[in-house]
Write an enzyme that holds these catalytic residues in place. Structure first.
Site, PDB file in Angstrom:
ATOM      1  N   ASP A  10       0.838  -1.331  -0.077  1.00 54.89           N
ATOM      2  CA  ASP A  10       0.233   0.077   0.048  1.00 54.89           C
ATOM      3  C   ASP A  10       0.872   1.274   0.022  1.00 54.89           C
ATOM      4  O   ASP A  10       0.438   2.359   0.612  1.00 54.89           O
ATOM      5  CB  ASP A  10      -0.802  -0.009   1.138  1.00 54.89           C
TER       6      ASP A  10
ATOM      7  N   ASP B 194      -8.994  -1.367   4.919  1.00 52.79           N
ATOM      8  CA  ASP B 194      -8.410  -1.599   3.517  1.00 52.79           C
ATOM      9  C   ASP B 194      -9.267  -2.079   2.752  1.00 52.79           C
ATOM     10  O   ASP B 194      -9.227  -1.620   1.627  1.00 52.79           O
ATOM     11  CB  ASP B 194      -7.055  -2.423   3.957  1.00 52.79           C
TER      12      ASP B 194
ATOM     13  N   THR C 141     -14.449 -15.138  14.128  1.00 53.38           N
ATOM     14  CA  THR C 141     -13.512 -15.517  13.021  1.00 53.38           C
ATOM     15  C   THR C 141     -14.370 -16.297  11.733  1.00 53.38           C
ATOM     16  O   THR C 141     -13.429 -16.322  10.773  1.00 53.38           O
ATOM     17  CB  THR C 141     -12.551 -16.606  13.577  1.00 53.38           C
ATOM     18  N   LYS C 142     -15.418 -16.589  12.077  1.00 54.70           N
ATOM     19  CA  LYS C 142     -16.362 -17.253  10.803  1.00 54.70           C
ATOM     20  C   LYS C 142     -17.784 -16.390  11.023  1.00 54.70           C
ATOM     21  O   LYS C 142     -18.048 -15.649  11.880  1.00 54.70           O
ATOM     22  CB  LYS C 142     -16.599 -18.563  11.263  1.00 54.70           C
TER      23      LYS C 142
ATOM     24  N   ALA D  49     -19.819  -9.635  24.605  1.00 55.78           N
ATOM     25  CA  ALA D  49     -18.559  -8.829  25.016  1.00 55.78           C
ATOM     26  C   ALA D  49     -17.355  -9.800  24.851  1.00 55.78           C
ATOM     27  O   ALA D  49     -17.510 -10.751  25.585  1.00 55.78           O
ATOM     28  CB  ALA D  49     -18.791  -7.862  26.256  1.00 55.78           C
TER      29      ALA D  49
ATOM     30  N   HIS E 172      -2.500 -10.697   6.666  1.00 54.96           N
ATOM     31  CA  HIS E 172      -1.145 -10.841   6.205  1.00 54.96           C
ATOM     32  C   HIS E 172      -0.829 -12.452   5.958  1.00 54.96           C
ATOM     33  O   HIS E 172      -1.654 -13.250   7.047  1.00 54.96           O
ATOM     34  CB  HIS E 172      -0.109 -10.385   6.967  1.00 54.96           C
TER      35      HIS E 172
ATOM     36  N   ARG F 200     -27.416 -19.646  21.241  1.00 56.21           N
ATOM     37  CA  ARG F 200     -28.847 -19.769  21.176  1.00 56.21           C
ATOM     38  C   ARG F 200     -29.403 -18.790  20.245  1.00 56.21           C
ATOM     39  O   ARG F 200     -28.732 -17.866  19.835  1.00 56.21           O
ATOM     40  CB  ARG F 200     -29.479 -19.803  22.594  1.00 56.21           C
TER      41      ARG F 200
ATOM     42  N   ARG G 239     -18.924 -18.686  18.923  1.00 54.74           N
ATOM     43  CA  ARG G 239     -19.904 -19.543  18.498  1.00 54.74           C
ATOM     44  C   ARG G 239     -21.263 -19.154  18.674  1.00 54.74           C
ATOM     45  O   ARG G 239     -21.463 -18.344  19.642  1.00 54.74           O
ATOM     46  CB  ARG G 239     -19.556 -20.907  18.972  1.00 54.74           C
TER      47      ARG G 239
END
Length: 219
Positions: free
Chosen positions: A16, A95, A165-166, A160, A117, A183, A180
């Site tokens: 960049d 970005d 990540t998915k 909180a 990265h 409910r 995760r």
């Protein structure tokens, strides 16, 4: 041949330090400095700065709110819906594109990254961008981290401190590291606001009356 900006948008490896990208980030940092050091009573001034930071009209900027301090990379890659509230000390690394729906609530210290990265140490100097999308009516709790490429469905609450990540589906409560689904949002959530405390019409009416009363400061 693609431009570097096209590579970013296509999720390819990029650096960049060309095509005016460093200058854009410097301009963004100047706006960020002005916003984070602005007078809390200067609502019009802050709204103007929000419009400049996000590259939108003043009319659009007036439909949501950001509490300083607020950190970002470019600002103009962040798309925010109306009625959204971004609490203090949030850090959005844009970005790639970050799309936030209507009436989303962010607690303080939320971190969102749209760029990562390679794990290969010899290639670590490169980056690649993956868009993040947050649907309407989400609540993102204090200290949540949302990683590149994640989509969070409408109406969902992220507890909180979670690290997302998915992808998380709509209308659920999700918590943890990694985050995760705990409910689905159910009748108890719709009828109560806090562990068996119901939404009472008379109580809500009292709140509305207090809200509408003129306030006279004693200071």
């Amino acid at each position: 041949m693609r431009t570097m900006r096209e590579r970013i948008n296509e999720g390819l490896l990029f650096t960049d330090n060309c095509e005016g990208l460093p200058e854009e980030r410097t301009a963004a940092k100047r706006l960020m400095y002005l916003f984070n050091n602005s007078d809390p009573a200067d609502i019009k001034g802050r709204t103007t700065l929000i419009s400049q930071m996000f590259g939108i009209s003043a009319q659009q900027a007036a439909t949501f709110w950001v509490e300083p301090p607020f950190c970002f990379a470019y600002g103009t890659h962040i798309k925010v819906g109306s009625g959204t509230y971004i609490n203090a000390s949030c850090n959005f690394i844009d970005d790639g594109t970050l799309t936030i729906g209507d009436h989303v609530m962010f607690g303080p210290n939320v971190n969102i990254a749209t760029v990562s990265h390679p794990i290969n140490p010899s290639m670590r100097g490169y980056m690649y961008a993956s868009p993040v999308t947050i649907g309407n009516d989400c609540w993102i709790g204090a200290g949540v981290t949302i990683c590149p490429g994640v989509t969070i469905g409408a109406g969902t609450t992220i507890g909180a401190g979670s690290v997302v990540t998915k992808d998380i589906p709509a209308n659920v409560v999700a918590v943890g590291n990694p985050c995760r689904v705990l409910r689905e949002i159910g009748p108890d959530d719709l009828n109560n606001y806090n562990h068996g405390h119901p939404f009472d019409p008379s109580d809500l009416d009292e709140e509305r009356q207090l809200r509408d009363q003129p306030f006279q400061s004693e200071r």
